[in-house]
Every structure is written in C-alpha cells, then in structure tokens.
Design a protein around this motif. Structure first.
Motif, PDB file in Angstrom:
ATOM      1  N   ARG A  61       0.838  -1.054   0.033  1.00  0.00           N
ATOM      2  CA  ARG A  61      -0.143  -0.216   0.097  1.00  0.00           C
ATOM      3  C   ARG A  61       0.860   1.361   0.031  1.00  0.00           C
ATOM      4  NH1 ARG A  61      -4.796   0.012   4.275  1.00  0.00           N
ATOM      5  NH2 ARG A  61      -3.092  -0.306   5.800  1.00  0.00           N
ATOM      6  N   GLY A  62       0.889   2.007  -1.084  1.00  0.00           N
ATOM      7  CA  GLY A  62       1.861   2.963  -1.097  1.00  0.00           C
ATOM      8  C   GLY A  62       1.114   4.469  -1.435  1.00  0.00           C
ATOM      9  N   ASP A  63       2.027   5.336  -1.685  1.00  0.00           N
ATOM     10  CA  ASP A  63       1.313   6.794  -1.542  1.00  0.00           C
ATOM     11  C   ASP A  63       1.474   7.058  -3.131  1.00  0.00           C
ATOM     12  OD1 ASP A  63       4.163   7.201  -2.099  1.00  0.00           O
ATOM     13  OD2 ASP A  63       4.615   7.983  -0.167  1.00  0.00           O
ATOM     14  N   THR A  64       1.513   8.586  -3.519  1.00  0.00           N
ATOM     15  CA  THR A  64       1.532   9.156  -4.812  1.00  0.00           C
ATOM     16  C   THR A  64       2.968   9.333  -5.354  1.00  0.00           C
ATOM     17  OG1 THR A  64       1.364  11.244  -3.921  1.00  0.00           O
ATOM     18  CG2 THR A  64      -0.615  10.243  -4.289  1.00  0.00           C
ATOM     19  N   ARG A  65       3.818   8.791  -4.712  1.00  0.00           N
ATOM     20  CA  ARG A  65       5.114   8.962  -5.087  1.00  0.00           C
ATOM     21  C   ARG A  65       5.647   8.038  -6.255  1.00  0.00           C
ATOM     22  NH1 ARG A  65       7.744  12.525  -1.708  1.00  0.00           N
ATOM     23  NH2 ARG A  65       6.457  13.283  -0.167  1.00  0.00           N
ATOM     24  N   GLN A  66       6.579   8.305  -6.831  1.00  0.00           N
ATOM     25  CA  GLN A  66       7.503   7.161  -7.697  1.00  0.00           C
ATOM     26  C   GLN A  66       8.330   6.544  -6.849  1.00  0.00           C
ATOM     27  OE1 GLN A  66       9.430   8.043 -11.865  1.00  0.00           O
ATOM     28  NE2 GLN A  66      11.193   8.031 -10.325  1.00  0.00           N
ATOM     29  N   PHE A 119       6.432  10.390   3.379  1.00  0.00           N
ATOM     30  CA  PHE A 119       6.333   9.072   2.362  1.00  0.00           C
ATOM     31  C   PHE A 119       5.870   8.145   3.258  1.00  0.00           C
ATOM     32  CE2 PHE A 119      10.775   9.163   3.832  1.00  0.00           C
ATOM     33  CZ  PHE A 119      10.956   7.921   4.166  1.00  0.00           C
ATOM     34  N   SER A 120       5.402   7.182   2.634  1.00  0.00           N
ATOM     35  CA  SER A 120       4.786   5.898   3.280  1.00  0.00           C
ATOM     36  C   SER A 120       4.665   4.667   2.479  1.00  0.00           C
ATOM     37  CB  SER A 120       3.547   6.209   4.066  1.00  0.00           C
ATOM     38  OG  SER A 120       2.823   4.834   4.509  1.00  0.00           O
ATOM     39  N   LEU A 121       5.233   3.715   2.739  1.00  0.00           N
ATOM     40  CA  LEU A 121       5.388   2.320   2.030  1.00  0.00           C
ATOM     41  C   LEU A 121       4.699   1.177   2.912  1.00  0.00           C
ATOM     42  CD1 LEU A 121       5.305   0.653  -0.831  1.00  0.00           C
ATOM     43  CD2 LEU A 121       7.759   0.627  -0.230  1.00  0.00           C
ATOM     44  N   SER A 156      13.040   2.299  -2.842  1.00  0.00           N
ATOM     45  CA  SER A 156      13.741   3.587  -2.419  1.00  0.00           C
ATOM     46  C   SER A 156      12.975   4.613  -3.250  1.00  0.00           C
ATOM     47  CB  SER A 156      15.351   3.567  -3.116  1.00  0.00           C
ATOM     48  OG  SER A 156      15.301   3.282  -4.431  1.00  0.00           O
ATOM     49  N   LEU A 157      13.226   5.841  -2.990  1.00  0.00           N
ATOM     50  CA  LEU A 157      12.760   6.995  -3.631  1.00  0.00           C
ATOM     51  C   LEU A 157      13.710   8.066  -3.302  1.00  0.00           C
ATOM     52  CD1 LEU A 157       9.826   8.589  -1.513  1.00  0.00           C
ATOM     53  CD2 LEU A 157      11.518   6.844  -0.603  1.00  0.00           C
TER      54      LEU A 157
END
Length: 264
Positions: A127-132, A204-206, A196-197
């Motif tokens: 379950r991730g966020d809007t980031r790459q 951020f959240s993963l 990684s980001l």
C-alpha cells in the motif's frame, strides 16, 4: 559462551535445512511448474530485523526514515524527505530514502540466494502513496554498484495493491545511472530486494505485506504455456489458429517444430 553455542546451533540448522532442500530438488530434477516462491512475509518484529534502512541522513542530510511493524502485522517504511543541504555539510545533493533486505545467513556450504529462474514476476502486495518508487534487486556481480531497478507508481494510493513486475523488465543501473550496456540479470542469484525514492520532498509511506516470485497460470519463467492451437505473434500477443491451419503454415521460417517422440 551460551550465546556462541546458540549461534553455532543456528548455523548448523541452516546448513542442514539447505542441504536437505537441495538434495530433494536434485532427486526430483525440480523444474516443474510452480505458482509461487515466498521471499518475504512480514508478520512479526523478527521479520523486519533482516532489513536495512538508509537515507541521506547517513551522510549529513535532513531526511528521516523509519521501519516498523503495524498493529495489523505488516511492514511500514515511512518518514519525511528533505532535499535541503545543511550548512557546513560537504555534499552536492540530498533527498534519498530506502530499505533493503540483508543477504541471507551463511550456511556450512555457501550463502544461499533466491533462485527465481522458474518464475516470471516479482510480486509485491503493498500500500503506497502518490510518489514514484523504485524496486531494487541486487545479484552476485563483480561490480558491487550494479543494481537492477524498476519504477513503480501505485494506481490506488492508500489502498492495497498486488504489483507484478516481470523480472526481465528490470533495468541495470550503477550509482543511480542507467547503464548504456544492458546485461541480463542473474536471476538464479538474487542477493537482496529493496525499495527507494529520491528527491521527492515531504512525507512518504510504503506498507508491505509480502514479496514473492510468482507465475501466472500461463507462464513458467520466461516461457509461455500455450494450449493446443495457440501461438504468440511478433508482438507477444496471444493468437489462435483458424480451423485447419497449422503453425508451420502460419509462421513459416519463424518457428522450428520438434517432432514429439519421433527421431529427427
């Protein structure tokens, strides 16, 4: 003394388990189709101990990164990324956070790797966020900086998704740069898996439930499992032969048909 004995006991147990598994696989000539191979499952705190957290804070940056277990028994990687460079810190750029698994423990024979050659996809329930995000795989190599990466965008941020990435789609990078000369990843000797980001300021959240190597019902590693009368076109699309049509007629010189149980 007691701690040393426990370490040795664990070492020999791993060695025996590895030898038993390898012997069984050799006897069976273990190349049959398998649905999946579990790699990581996050259900308790001990499952998180074999992972390493890193960020630009390790070299003087301002990012914060954390790794922990949620009340629902899933792993959570979260924090705040900053691209600012503190005064007096001698770094050119900042803004990095990541986690990766440690290598598997040594046995009496060698250090085991993940052999994913019989599977098509790396599957991740997360379950991730809007980031790459980047998914990172490291294999045995004479170049320690080699890393095979794949970008991930979550289609439904904040909701659970199962992401399936073909192993053959990972791209070779080194120190963050895509390599002009791409070489095939040694999928039989995967050492670590990571996420990684970079340079995306803010929170951020993963959240991760599990990581597996998997096949679909129609794949076995890089091979496609076809039903009688089916074939793949030049673009990889699934096609069916028309009644009375043969593969040799359809594909001509693009296919070599081996007689089944007949001498050539």
């Amino acid at each position: 003394m007691a701690d040393g004995l426990r370490v040795m006991s664990s070492y020999f147990k791993r060695s025996w388990s590895y030898m038993k598994d390898e012997t069984v696989a050799a006897i069976r000539f273990d190349t049959e189709w398998k649905k999946e191979m579990p790699m990581f499952q996050f259900q308790k705190v001990d499952d998180l101990q074999d992972w390493i957290v890193g960020s630009d804070a390790d070299i003087g940056g301002l990012s914060e990164a954390y790794w922990g277990l949620t009340p629902k028994n899933s792993a959570l990687f979260w924090g705040t990324m900053s691209t600012k460079i503190p005064e007096g810190v001698r770094i050119d750029r900042s803004g990095y956070a990541g986690i990766r698994s440690q290598q598997r423990p040594l046995t009496l024979f060698h250090r085991p790797r993940y052999d994913t050659t019989l599977f098509r996809y790396l599957a991740i329930r997360a379950r991730g966020d809007t980031r790459q995000w980047f998914v990172n795989l490291q294999t045995e190599s004479i170049y320690p900086s080699y890393l095979w990466q794949h970008r991930v965008y979550f289609q439904r941020p904040g909701e659970w998704e199962t992401i399936m990435i073909p192993f053959r789609d990972f791209v070779l990078t080194s120190n963050g740069y895509v390599q002009k000369r791409q070489i095939a990843m040694d999928r039989a000797k995967i050492k670590t898996v990571g996420f990684s980001l970079v340079r995306q300021p803010g929170d951020f959240s993963l959240e991760i439930d599990w990581i597996k190597a998997v096949n679909s019902p129609r794949t076995m590693g890089d091979y496609d499992i076809l039903e009688p009368g089916e074939y793949l076109d030049a673009q990889g699309g699934l096609r069916k032969l028309k009644p009375g049509e043969s593969l040799r007629e359809k594909l001509g010189g693009n296919i070599r048909i081996f007689p089944d149980g007949k001498d050539t």
